[in-house]
Write a protein that holds these residues in place. Structure first.
Motif, PDB file in Angstrom:
ATOM      1  N   MET A  54       2.024   1.901  -3.520  1.00 18.01           N
ATOM      2  CA  MET A  54       0.965   2.465  -4.353  1.00 18.01           C
ATOM      3  C   MET A  54       0.708   3.933  -4.006  1.00 18.01           C
ATOM      4  O   MET A  54       0.445   4.753  -4.893  1.00 18.01           O
ATOM      5  CB  MET A  54      -0.318   1.641  -4.184  1.00 18.01           C
ATOM      6  N   TYR A  55       0.830   4.259  -2.709  1.00 14.89           N
ATOM      7  CA  TYR A  55       0.685   5.658  -2.296  1.00 14.89           C
ATOM      8  C   TYR A  55       1.769   6.525  -2.935  1.00 14.89           C
ATOM      9  O   TYR A  55       1.496   7.618  -3.451  1.00 14.89           O
ATOM     10  CB  TYR A  55       0.742   5.741  -0.777  1.00 14.89           C
ATOM     11  N   MET A  62       3.455   5.835  -5.670  1.00 13.85           N
ATOM     12  CA  MET A  62       3.191   5.880  -7.107  1.00 13.85           C
ATOM     13  C   MET A  62       2.201   6.992  -7.437  1.00 13.85           C
ATOM     14  O   MET A  62       2.385   7.782  -8.368  1.00 13.85           O
ATOM     15  CB  MET A  62       2.643   4.534  -7.581  1.00 13.85           C
ATOM     16  N   ALA A  63       1.127   7.071  -6.653  1.00 15.99           N
ATOM     17  CA  ALA A  63       0.102   8.077  -6.897  1.00 15.99           C
ATOM     18  C   ALA A  63       0.626   9.483  -6.604  1.00 15.99           C
ATOM     19  O   ALA A  63       0.324  10.440  -7.308  1.00 15.99           O
ATOM     20  CB  ALA A  63      -1.125   7.800  -6.018  1.00 15.99           C
ATOM     21  N   PRO A 117       0.820  -1.224   0.000  1.00  9.41           N
ATOM     22  CA  PRO A 117       0.000   0.000   0.000  1.00  9.41           C
ATOM     23  C   PRO A 117       0.852   1.272   0.000  1.00  9.41           C
ATOM     24  O   PRO A 117       0.487   2.270  -0.636  1.00  9.41           O
ATOM     25  CB  PRO A 117      -0.823  -0.122   1.295  1.00  9.41           C
TER      26      PRO A 117
END
Length: 334
Positions: free
Chosen positions: A328-329, A331-332, A325
């Motif tokens: 992904m954080y 990446m965003a 997670p």
């Protein structure tokens, strides 16, 4: 201003050290047989029972020290990769370096015995060869003359390379007998398997050799973290320093995962948390990153050992549950 920054750095270092000590004590006390702080203290002073000494010195201490050393190695490897490639998402697991090391571990197991006494010091060398070959291939595919290492291209190539290498590794494991397959399955899941004193002695020289070099290269890493043209203007031989530091990063990661299993995300999370606490200067965030990496992996291994009885959950799975997670954080965000 400088005084306040130094004070903050000292507070963070002391806090990270105390956190690591606290987790160390909790980890020593945790397991199928629990030990109270008084039992631990008496055993250290030589006043414990033979059972407590067996648990502490034969089972708990070597495993915990391996976990701490591997966490430090992975965290520093990730910090180097992020700075050299100027990619905040770089990590030896995400970029496929761990997968390359793992493939060589599989090849070793295919042709040689997996008795600890026979491959204790050879396995890290095999893992290093696999990691270096993978890093060289990723470097060649990602590098563009005049552009250098473009972060997005590097990430895509690394993720693709990791997928390919893991696919090859899984294919090769179909040829294994039960003992070999269980060993590789545990290794890929990130189970701390090198939990005896000889493994500590096998991993420790790698950190003793490379960690001082990393700290000595802090100013170079500060320059490489900037644009390549700025680093050249500051008198840095960019290509030479990149190659040297990449080799060190791969060596730290390969040696660590060879005895700890295929663990990702420690090299991603620890440097980011350290930078958030003490800033981007490598002289400050590298030591904090090393301590946080050790703490993260030790927390994961302690949680894994506390769950599901004697079998436990591999530390690599616990770290992935936390790290995916976070990845992904980032990446965003980035």
């Amino acid at each position: 201003m400088i005084f306040s920054q130094l004070s903050k750095f000292r507070v963070v270092v002391i806090g990270a050290a105390l956190l690591l000590i606290a987790i160390f004590v909790i980890s020593v006390a945790t397991g199928p047989v629990s030990l109270s702080p008084s039992q631990i203290w008496r055993t250290i002073l030589g006043q414990g029972t033979s059972k407590d000494e067996l648990i502490l010195y034969t089972f708990r201490f070597p495993r915990i020290l391996i976990t701490i050393l591997a966490g430090m190695g992975l965290a520093l490897s990730g910090a180097i990769l992020q700075s050299v490639t100027r990619n905040p998402l770089a990590d030896p697991g995400i970029l496929g370096i761990n997968a390359g090391a793992g493939l060589m571990v599989v090849i070793y197991v295919m042709f040689f015995t997996i008795e600890p006494t026979s491959f204790l010091y050879i396995l890290p060398l095999f893992a290093l060869i696999g990691g270096l070959l993978t890093a060289a291939f990723i470097y060649l595919l990602s590098y563009r003359k005049g552009e250098g290492l473009e972060p997005t291209r590097l990430l895509i190539v690394g993720v693709g390379m990791a997928a390919v290498l893991y696919g090859i590794t899984l294919t090769l494991t179909t040829r294994f007998d039960r003992e070999q397959y269980l060993f590789i399955a545990n290794w890929m899941a990130g189970r701390i398997w090198g939990d005896e004193w000889p493994f500590v002695l096998a991993l420790l020289p790698w950190l003793i050799l490379f960690v001082p070099i990393v700290f000595a290269k802090a100013k170079v890493l500060n320059a490489l973290n900037l644009h390549e043209n700025i680093a050249v203007g500051l008198g840095v031989n960019v290509a030479k320093e990149q190659r040297l530091l990449l080799i060190i990063a791969v060596a730290l990661a390969a040696a660590s995962v060879s005895v700890s299993g295929g663990i990702a995300f420690v090299g991603l999370m620890a440097p980011h948390i350290a930078k958030a606490l003490v800033g981007p200067r490598h002289q400050r965030f590298l030591p904090v990153s090393a301590m946080l990496g050790a703490a993260l992996l030790l927390i994961a291994d302690t949680i894994g050992r506390a769950l599901l009885g004697s079998s436990g959950i591999p530390a690599g799975i616990i770290v992935t549950i936390i790290g995916a997670p976070y990845f992904m954080y980032l990446m965003a965000k980035k």
